[in-house]
Motif scaffolding. Sequence first.
Motif, short mmCIF file in Angstrom:
data_model
loop_
_atom_site.label_atom_id
_atom_site.label_comp_id
_atom_site.label_asym_id
_atom_site.label_seq_id
_atom_site.Cartn_x
_atom_site.Cartn_y
_atom_site.Cartn_z
N SER A 5 -0.08 -45.04 -2.41
CA SER A 5 0.86 -44.15 -3.08
C SER A 5 1.51 -43.16 -2.11
O SER A 5 2.39 -42.41 -2.47
N ASP A 6 1.08 -43.19 -0.85
CA ASP A 6 1.61 -42.32 0.19
C ASP A 6 2.55 -43.14 1.08
O ASP A 6 2.19 -44.22 1.56
N TYR A 7 3.75 -42.61 1.30
CA TYR A 7 4.76 -43.33 2.09
C TYR A 7 4.24 -43.68 3.48
O TYR A 7 4.38 -44.82 3.93
N GLU A 8 3.65 -42.74 4.18
CA GLU A 8 3.19 -43.01 5.55
C GLU A 8 2.07 -44.06 5.57
O GLU A 8 2.04 -44.91 6.46
N ALA A 9 1.18 -44.03 4.61
CA ALA A 9 0.11 -45.03 4.54
C ALA A 9 0.71 -46.41 4.25
O ALA A 9 0.30 -47.42 4.83
N ALA A 10 1.69 -46.45 3.35
CA ALA A 10 2.36 -47.71 3.04
C ALA A 10 3.11 -48.24 4.26
O ALA A 10 3.09 -49.43 4.56
N ARG A 11 3.76 -47.35 4.98
CA ARG A 11 4.50 -47.73 6.18
C ARG A 11 3.55 -48.30 7.23
O ARG A 11 3.84 -49.30 7.88
N GLU A 12 2.39 -47.69 7.40
CA GLU A 12 1.41 -48.18 8.37
C GLU A 12 0.88 -49.56 7.96
O GLU A 12 0.66 -50.42 8.79
N TYR A 13 0.69 -49.76 6.67
CA TYR A 13 0.26 -51.05 6.12
C TYR A 13 1.26 -52.14 6.50
O TYR A 13 0.89 -53.21 6.99
N VAL A 14 2.55 -51.87 6.28
CA VAL A 14 3.61 -52.84 6.60
C VAL A 14 3.71 -53.02 8.11
O VAL A 14 3.90 -54.14 8.61
N HIS A 15 3.57 -51.94 8.85
CA HIS A 15 3.62 -52.01 10.32
C HIS A 15 2.53 -52.94 10.86
O HIS A 15 2.79 -53.78 11.72
N ALA A 16 1.31 -52.78 10.36
CA ALA A 16 0.19 -53.61 10.83
C ALA A 16 0.46 -55.10 10.56
O ALA A 16 0.19 -55.94 11.42
N ALA A 17 1.01 -55.40 9.40
CA ALA A 17 1.34 -56.80 9.09
C ALA A 17 2.44 -57.31 10.02
O ALA A 17 2.37 -58.43 10.55
N GLY A 18 3.46 -56.50 10.26
CA GLY A 18 4.56 -56.89 11.14
C GLY A 18 4.12 -57.10 12.57
O GLY A 18 4.69 -57.91 13.30
N GLU A 19 3.09 -56.39 12.99
CA GLU A 19 2.60 -56.55 14.35
C GLU A 19 1.99 -57.94 14.59
O GLU A 19 1.96 -58.41 15.73
N ALA A 155 12.95 -51.63 10.34
CA ALA A 155 13.71 -51.47 9.10
C ALA A 155 12.88 -51.96 7.90
O ALA A 155 12.87 -51.31 6.85
N GLU A 156 12.17 -53.07 8.07
CA GLU A 156 11.31 -53.58 7.00
C GLU A 156 10.23 -52.56 6.65
O GLU A 156 9.92 -52.35 5.48
N GLU A 157 9.66 -51.92 7.66
CA GLU A 157 8.62 -50.91 7.42
C GLU A 157 9.16 -49.78 6.54
O GLU A 157 8.51 -49.38 5.57
N ASP A 158 10.32 -49.26 6.90
CA ASP A 158 10.88 -48.13 6.17
C ASP A 158 11.18 -48.49 4.71
O ASP A 158 10.79 -47.77 3.79
N ILE A 159 11.85 -49.62 4.52
CA ILE A 159 12.24 -50.03 3.16
C ILE A 159 11.01 -50.44 2.35
O ILE A 159 10.85 -50.01 1.20
N GLN A 160 10.16 -51.26 2.94
CA GLN A 160 9.00 -51.76 2.21
C GLN A 160 8.05 -50.64 1.81
O GLN A 160 7.50 -50.65 0.71
N ALA A 161 7.86 -49.65 2.67
CA ALA A 161 6.96 -48.54 2.35
C ALA A 161 7.45 -47.80 1.10
O ALA A 161 6.66 -47.48 0.21
N ALA A 162 8.75 -47.55 1.04
CA ALA A 162 9.31 -46.87 -0.13
C ALA A 162 9.14 -47.72 -1.39
O ALA A 162 8.84 -47.19 -2.47
N LEU A 163 9.30 -49.02 -1.26
CA LEU A 163 9.14 -49.91 -2.42
C LEU A 163 7.67 -50.01 -2.85
O LEU A 163 7.37 -50.04 -4.05
#
Length: 188
Positions: A5-19, A155-163
């Motif tokens: 539910s936290d944007y930064e945590a969601a962004r880190e989640y997407v970042h780890a997958a993208g890595e 860009a995917e991190e930013d958008i996906q985290a918000a979604l």
Amino acid sequence: ILELSDYEAAREYVHAAGEITAAVMRSRKPFIAMVGGAAAGAGFNIALACDFVCASKRAKFTQAFSSIGLISDCGGNLLLPRLVGPQTAKRLMMLPETLSAEEAQALGLVTALAEEGELREETAALAARLAKQLALAQTKKLLNGGKELEDILRAEEDIQAALIIGEDCKEGVRAFFEKRRPEFKGRS
């Protein structure tokens, strides 16, 4: 995803997958995805990041992201249109149909098809062929590029985290687990 539910945590989640995608594409060695069942969402895109995809004839491929209120991630917004063109990529991403292994091969997404019990041997044979070629690392480097992938992943991190932290995603994931159609409200 439901717990995020936290944007930064969601962004880190997407970042780890993208890595994962970035590591596969940055590697000097060729990668072969071996798909014996479903390659859905991020699994589909990580397979696309690989240099070759060997699939059993029972394999299935789907983007599935829009079904749960998300965008494609793990580099899918770069990789899929590169392979199938923008119109087909839009169809596969926005109307997430499931492709059979044969359909995926016809679109150029699968390198080799194998019978169910022969997938491991088919993949090993391809790996053996690749192991004998010295110029592969440089070829891969030139074909994969670098900055474009990094830009797409950010860009995917930013958008996906918000979604991910939005109402539609939570509804989409609940509907998936409850095996029903989601009732999206069009709100983040």
